[in-house]
Design a protein around this motif. Sequence first.
Motif, PDB file in Angstrom:
ATOM      1  N   CYS A 115      45.286  47.533  42.362  1.00 36.00           N
ATOM      2  CA  CYS A 115      45.684  47.421  40.962  1.00 36.00           C
ATOM      3  C   CYS A 115      46.502  48.663  40.595  1.00 36.00           C
ATOM      4  O   CYS A 115      46.045  49.790  40.815  1.00 36.00           O
ATOM      5  N   ILE A 120      36.581  36.879  40.756  1.00 39.89           N
ATOM      6  CA  ILE A 120      37.389  38.035  41.134  1.00 39.89           C
ATOM      7  C   ILE A 120      36.552  39.287  40.899  1.00 39.89           C
ATOM      8  O   ILE A 120      36.094  39.540  39.781  1.00 39.89           O
ATOM      9  N   TRP A 121      36.340  40.044  41.971  1.00 33.42           N
ATOM     10  CA  TRP A 121      35.527  41.253  41.891  1.00 33.42           C
ATOM     11  C   TRP A 121      36.427  42.472  41.795  1.00 33.42           C
ATOM     12  O   TRP A 121      37.506  42.522  42.395  1.00 33.42           O
ATOM     13  N   GLY A 122      35.949  43.466  41.074  1.00 35.09           N
ATOM     14  CA  GLY A 122      36.671  44.722  40.967  1.00 35.09           C
ATOM     15  C   GLY A 122      35.966  45.835  41.715  1.00 35.09           C
ATOM     16  O   GLY A 122      34.731  45.897  41.736  1.00 35.09           O
ATOM     17  N   GLY A 144      42.912  43.478  37.108  1.00 35.62           N
ATOM     18  CA  GLY A 144      41.848  44.364  36.662  1.00 35.62           C
ATOM     19  C   GLY A 144      41.392  44.021  35.264  1.00 35.62           C
ATOM     20  O   GLY A 144      41.945  43.165  34.583  1.00 35.62           O
ATOM     21  N   LEU A 161      36.814  47.663  34.843  1.00 35.50           N
ATOM     22  CA  LEU A 161      37.329  48.241  36.094  1.00 35.50           C
ATOM     23  C   LEU A 161      38.090  49.533  35.814  1.00 35.50           C
ATOM     24  O   LEU A 161      37.887  50.557  36.481  1.00 35.50           O
ATOM     25  N   ASP A 163      32.656  41.764  37.840  1.00 31.27           N
ATOM     26  CA  ASP A 163      33.617  40.670  37.917  1.00 31.27           C
ATOM     27  C   ASP A 163      34.713  40.916  36.891  1.00 31.27           C
ATOM     28  O   ASP A 163      34.444  41.033  35.693  1.00 31.27           O
ATOM     29  N   THR A 164      35.963  40.969  37.345  1.00 29.74           N
ATOM     30  CA  THR A 164      37.054  41.279  36.432  1.00 29.74           C
ATOM     31  C   THR A 164      37.606  40.040  35.752  1.00 29.74           C
ATOM     32  O   THR A 164      38.067  40.090  34.621  1.00 29.74           O
ATOM     33  N   THR A 224      41.056  44.653  43.706  1.00 29.91           N
ATOM     34  CA  THR A 224      40.275  43.445  43.455  1.00 29.91           C
ATOM     35  C   THR A 224      40.241  42.583  44.700  1.00 29.91           C
ATOM     36  O   THR A 224      41.059  42.730  45.606  1.00 29.91           O
TER      37      THR A 224
END
Length: 505
Positions: A486, A465-467, A430, A434, A424-425, A452
């Motif tokens: 990103c 928010i996932w990276g 980012g 990440l 998770d960012t 993301t």
Amino acid sequence: MVHQRPVPARLPVPAGLGRLAVLTTVFVCAACGLVYELELVALASYLIGDSVTQASVVLSVMVFAMGVGSLLAKRLRRRAAFGFAVVEAVLALTGGLSAMALYACFAWYGQARLALVAFSLAIGVLIGAEVPLLMTLIQRIRRQDAGGAVADLFAADYVGALVGGLAFPFLLLPVLGQLTGALVTGAVNAVAGGALVLWLFRCDLGPRARWALLTANGLVLVVLAVCSLLSGPFERAARHAVYGADVRVAVHSEVQEVVLTGGGGSGRPVSLFLDGHLRVSGTDASRYHQALVRPAMTGPHHRVLVLGGGDGLAVREVLRHPGVAAVTVVERDPEVLRLARTDPDLVALNHGAYDDRRVHCVTADPFDWLREGRWAGDGPYDVVVSDLPGPGVTPSTKLYSQEFYGLVGRALVPDGRMVVHSGDTGDPAGSPTLWTVDETVRSVGLRTTPYTAAGPPGPGERPRIWGFVLAAREPTGVHGPGLRPCTRRPPGLLPSTLMHPRYDD
């Protein structure tokens, strides 16, 4: 300066047998002391994370405290037998209850760091007081030079530490678990210390001292026994405090603790926790796994390798794409695979992915499986999906290393693609984690596209928010709804290696 020699003890047995009894007690107490130490490290790593930091805290605090305990023991040498019995009773109670207290602090107060330091300090002081008192006692049995006495004590101490160190992971932890294992260790500690003094050095004790020690050790054993009987209900109550009241499944596999909450007619979405970390949430599982899998499946995807992802959700997304002929899943925990195949809520969530004949499961550590070349029978692969716990979880750090991605690259076809979950960012642009994953993948010769995706927000919360990092030998782009490449790469990035991990917890 005239040094006062210890007064010879009146023993109920010959001196040789008395020395053997003292050295045996040293052996038992050393084994118990190391079990307390390992139990604190293991439980803190599970509850707090970052096992390297927790081990450093426990070891450094305990070694310091042992020095303090050795100095404090000087005041007890005149009544060494009584002092040793008191130290062992307090140590048995403190060490035996330490795991339960640490878990309670985490479950009901949300943090366990202060308790970890406090117990490391207290146990260290008590362990440090043992050797000076035992040195006095063994010299009272038969006078010998200090070097010989120290050698005998340390030999028994080190052998006991070896036995305790091996018993913890191979016997206590798998058979009794952390809570009961610590309580049983405390009981053994109390019996060993109390028995030595009340039997061998009973002539040193007056009637009141004898009754005081018998009462104290009896109370310690009663408290430890009661806590052992209540450990099951306590663990369930603490687990409910951590995960909520709707825990349906909670098992300790050989790898980790696996907990399922929700589902089962509760009206709440199913969630899967591994060692306290949320791995699957029914509210956003589809969006996360779509963001993970779909960008990597835009090219050839005849053979697909899924690393981790034993819950079957990444496999579900892979199977949605036409042209998939074979999927290999490498998951280290057979319990996760079992639940993904048998739990009705997880099966509904992964759409029965493991019933598909194209899916082949392997129970193995992904790093070892790749290094040993066991992929050669089914590979190389067109797509590799790395659905592993985030790199901030210390046991997973090697699975985000330069060496690991080099092994993955060997299992890819020349135009293959790999996608990596990078945690998770918290930031659409980012995070350091990440970008460290991205630089580490680039260091093995792959071209990368970090991106993301946002999950649905909870009530009153910001969206997760996932990276991710998509990689191939040739440049590749990321397209799809909700996916955000990103582009602002920070300067001065360095790859993470086995010898120099660069991820923060």
